[in-house]
Scaffold this active site. Structure first.
Site, mmCIF file in Angstrom:
data_model
loop_
_atom_site.group_PDB
_atom_site.id
_atom_site.type_symbol
_atom_site.label_atom_id
_atom_site.label_comp_id
_atom_site.label_asym_id
_atom_site.label_seq_id
_atom_site.Cartn_x
_atom_site.Cartn_y
_atom_site.Cartn_z
ATOM 1 N N ASN C 24 34.395 28.581 24.221
ATOM 2 C CA ASN C 24 34.854 27.276 24.699
ATOM 3 C C ASN C 24 35.818 26.712 23.668
ATOM 4 O O ASN C 24 35.478 26.620 22.485
ATOM 5 C CB ASN C 24 33.662 26.328 24.892
ATOM 6 C CG ASN C 24 34.087 24.984 25.471
ATOM 7 O OD1 ASN C 24 34.822 24.232 24.834
ATOM 8 N ND2 ASN C 24 33.620 24.683 26.672
ATOM 9 N N SER C 47 35.390 26.446 30.434
ATOM 10 C CA SER C 47 35.802 25.054 30.322
ATOM 11 C C SER C 47 34.755 24.200 31.016
ATOM 12 O O SER C 47 34.325 24.500 32.135
ATOM 13 C CB SER C 47 37.182 24.850 30.947
ATOM 14 O OG SER C 47 37.687 23.604 30.531
ATOM 15 N N GLU C 48 34.307 23.137 30.343
ATOM 16 C CA GLU C 48 33.080 22.465 30.760
ATOM 17 C C GLU C 48 33.190 21.729 32.083
ATOM 18 O O GLU C 48 32.190 21.356 32.673
ATOM 19 C CB GLU C 48 32.560 21.524 29.668
ATOM 20 C CG GLU C 48 33.533 20.483 29.190
ATOM 21 C CD GLU C 48 34.237 20.910 27.913
ATOM 22 O OE1 GLU C 48 34.607 22.097 27.816
ATOM 23 O OE2 GLU C 48 34.420 20.056 27.016
ATOM 24 N N ASN C 49 34.420 21.535 32.581
ATOM 25 C CA ASN C 49 34.535 20.907 33.902
ATOM 26 C C ASN C 49 34.151 21.857 35.035
ATOM 27 O O ASN C 49 34.113 21.427 36.185
ATOM 28 C CB ASN C 49 35.940 20.327 34.117
ATOM 29 C CG ASN C 49 37.035 21.347 33.963
ATOM 30 O OD1 ASN C 49 37.025 22.136 33.012
ATOM 31 N ND2 ASN C 49 37.972 21.358 34.884
ATOM 32 N N SER C 89 27.303 23.898 34.495
ATOM 33 C CA SER C 89 28.259 24.168 33.430
ATOM 34 C C SER C 89 27.668 23.801 32.069
ATOM 35 O O SER C 89 27.825 24.530 31.084
ATOM 36 C CB SER C 89 29.545 23.377 33.663
ATOM 37 O OG SER C 89 30.518 23.719 32.714
#
Lengths: 211, 221, 211, 221
Positions: C24, C47-49, C89
């Site tokens: 990340n 990607s945390e979205n 996520s």
């Protein structure tokens, strides 16, 4: 005594399932309720192994060996169905999203306590499945059972003697002899199976019946 | 990236005696029968099996029990029709049993996979299954504190997989497979179709990050 | 003093990202690391979205307005990608499944404490995003930052003075002047940017540098 | 079953002054711009907005802030480029702010939707955002107890929907929409395509049980 048959009992429960309800039917007798829902009502059935929108039993030869319900019976998917994994399925149950669960029971107490997962016989391995999650999470719990056990002892009691599944969770009990609500004051009679008297049913009940 | 291994035997080779092994499936749907049979050939014993059911007949988990490979079962419903080997081992005192409500079983796995230290659930509050556990009344409702449940290995079954370890599921064969993939330190999948091309990213049920190896096993029960 | 450019710094970090790693990249400078990963290494970016397998920036005119990363830049999906929702996520991040996170920082302490979300200026609204989840959940945290702040004060310290993001979480710090590991004894020099002496770098560092 | 309503205005009609409203989206992806505009026309004020960001420019949540409809924001990252209206209201002391780490925000919503009473998370342990909260060291690691977060309403954006309320998402526009659907007492969706036929059950991202109403809004930002 007049006793409703299993089929009559399933039909009686089905009458109380409103149009548009999300319903989980427990293993055993409750699975027969769906066959009796009156025409014109769309009821959406959840099965905790991961389907919302359980459809009718497939025609012989049309079974999909991977498409089953919580009773491990072959099922179909109704229009508008969806599949999901276990944690999501139980989030749906525990989170209060299912409107009604119809469950069998060994015993129900006048305060709504439910006992339907274990007896006092410790030699037998215990098995709980999703019963406690349904009891804890579904706002309306209908119980569907024989009024008395096979040895004639009452199943509707002041207090359960079997290990509990959930505390104060039962809303209504449908038996072969009567329909009763669980109220803050105790069991309240909704109706007697035609041909029975209150005295007859009270005699087979281990807690006072209010009218 | 290529997480595929050529056969079931090599997929289960890392499993050691005494390991804890999550096994996907509910009833006979979504059970990794190929991997279980390979595990029997492999010979590992003294296993802790974590699954919803405890097998039926002489196949799958039932066969592991019959062959005395299991020291402990953690499950919600060991008493399915035909779970004769579980009952035999249990009655003979040859096996330990931890019964967990089905939703708590799934949620404990999710907590392990999601890095949580525990959670308060209303399930089981006031019952025998909450005995000895911390409880708390929150906003007037009773809850039980439950701990995360992880495992050394998970054996999974999926409809399709790709070299990145992505898995796609089919109908109710999904069940415990995705959450077990997150909770195990080493997740092994048998897939009905092994694609050399990536799966459609929109249809992935288990992202490859949760899968350590996978192999094709085309047989559908 | 010899100072690595942002691009040189990104390339230096990229050298330490192994083949097959799940990574990340934090908002800002860390997003440039992916452009410098040596050929032949397949690195999978989270990607945390809600995407695993972030691909390169789309060609002009090829942007998909719904396909973005956590920095809200347009991205593509690499082969083997998958999409998922927020709770899943962050389960991926918090559960220790991501191997490495590369983050910017205001300050790093010799015990590995990280400060990268808030300053001491309370008039400005605080914003944390996914920084604390990455700090808490990812086993290896690389920090990539200038060695000193704009006013010349050290950012590598005995103790952070800014509000913390995570406690004892930083593994390695890459600055324009040096690369240092966080060890149980404190900062340990891995390498100096060629042309710098240890004394020069130590003078700009608020904690002892072990060699 | 038909949960569709004919237009955005009727979809947001149940929202009252002072309501708490979750709003899906991350950045400009997956934001229900149509429903937000309808909410502005509707006139509800004193709202608590729960979202990841606090809007950018004069659109979406930015517009709600500009028009002074928001009493409180619960979010993880209010400081995006262009979040001028949030900053103006915040600096003027006209708005309350609760900052929650992004993963904790999502997990608190999930806990609410899943009927859990709270959970222990390592995120934020030892930081300012854990001040005043119960903490616990479990197996040597520090955790913070976080409470479920529900809302009166959720405004969602999806790629497709059907009359049963099932929603399908597209790429990273999924983000907070599914978990907010579970956490709100009344979830309202705008969908780019409203299908009269059921969605493929394998592709449903939000099962219809979580959605109270939906309407078509074909505009893609």
């Amino acid at each position: 005594m007049k006793s409703r048959t299993d089929s009559e009992l399933a039909a009686r429960v089905a009458r109380d399932i409103p149009d548009g309800a999300y319903v989980n039917l427990g293993i055993g007798k409750p699975t027969h309720v769906s066959a009796h829902v009156p025409d014109g009502r769309e009821v959406i059935y959840h099965s905790e192994n991961g389907i919302l929108g359980v459809g009718p039993t497939p025609a012989p030869g049309q079974e999909d060996c991977e498409l089953i319900d919580a009773s491990k019976r072959f099922v179909t998917a109704a229009p508008g169905a969806s599949y999901f994994e276990q944690a999501d399925s139980f989030a749906m149950m525990r989170g209060g999203h299912i409107d009604i669960a119809v469950l069998g029971a060994y015993q129900v107490a006048q305060n709504g306590d439910l006992a339907n997962w274990a007896t006092l016989d410790d030699s037998y391995p215990p098995a709980v499945g999703g019963a406690m999650d349904l009891a804890a999470g579904v706002p309306t719990i209908f119980v569907m059972m024989r009024h008395v056990s096979r040895d004639g002892s009452p199943k509707l009691l002041e207090r359960c003697t079997y290990p509990l599944t959930g505390l104060g969770v039962v809303s209504r009990v449908y038996t072969d002899l009567a329909v009763l609500d669980v109220t803050p004051e105790g069991f309240r009679l909704i109706e007697l199976t035609p041909g029975n008297s209150l005295d007859q049913v009270q005699a087979l009940t281990g807690a006072p019946i209010l009218t | 990236m290529d997480k595929t291994v050529p056969d079931l035997a090599r997929a289960v080779a890392p499993i050691t005696d005494g390991a804890s092994v999550m096994i996907g499936g509910f009833g006979a749907s979504g059970i990794p029968f190929g991997l279980i049979d390979a595990l029997l050939d492999h010979g590992a014993t003294g296993l802790t099996v974590i699954s919803n059911n405890a097998g039926a007949g002489d196949t799958g988990i039932g066969r592991l029990l019959k062959e005395n490979r299991v020291a402990k079962v953690i499950c919600s419903y060991p008493r399915s029709p035909g779970s004769v080997w579980f009952e035999r081992r249990y009655e003979a005192g040859q096996i330990a049993l931890e019964v967990v409500p089905q939703g708590t079983l799934a949620e404990r796995m999710r907590a392990a996979g999601a890095g949580l230290g525990g959670f308060f659930t209303p399930t089981g509050y006031g019952t025998r299954l909450a005995e000895g556990k911390e409880t708390r009344v929150i906003d007037g409702r009773g809850y039980v504190l439950e701990a995360p449940l992880s495992a050394d290995f998970a054996l999974l079954r999926a409809e399709a997989g790709d070299p990145w370890g992505n898995l796609r599921y089919r109908v109710t064969a999904r069940n415990f497979n995705p959450v077990m993939a997150t909770a195990a330190r080493h997740a092994i999948a048998e897939v009905r179709h092994l694609s050399t091309q990536p799966l459609d990213p929109e249809t992935v049920g288990t992202p490859g990050i949760f899968v350590q190896s996978l192999t094709e096993y085309g047989v559908r029960p």
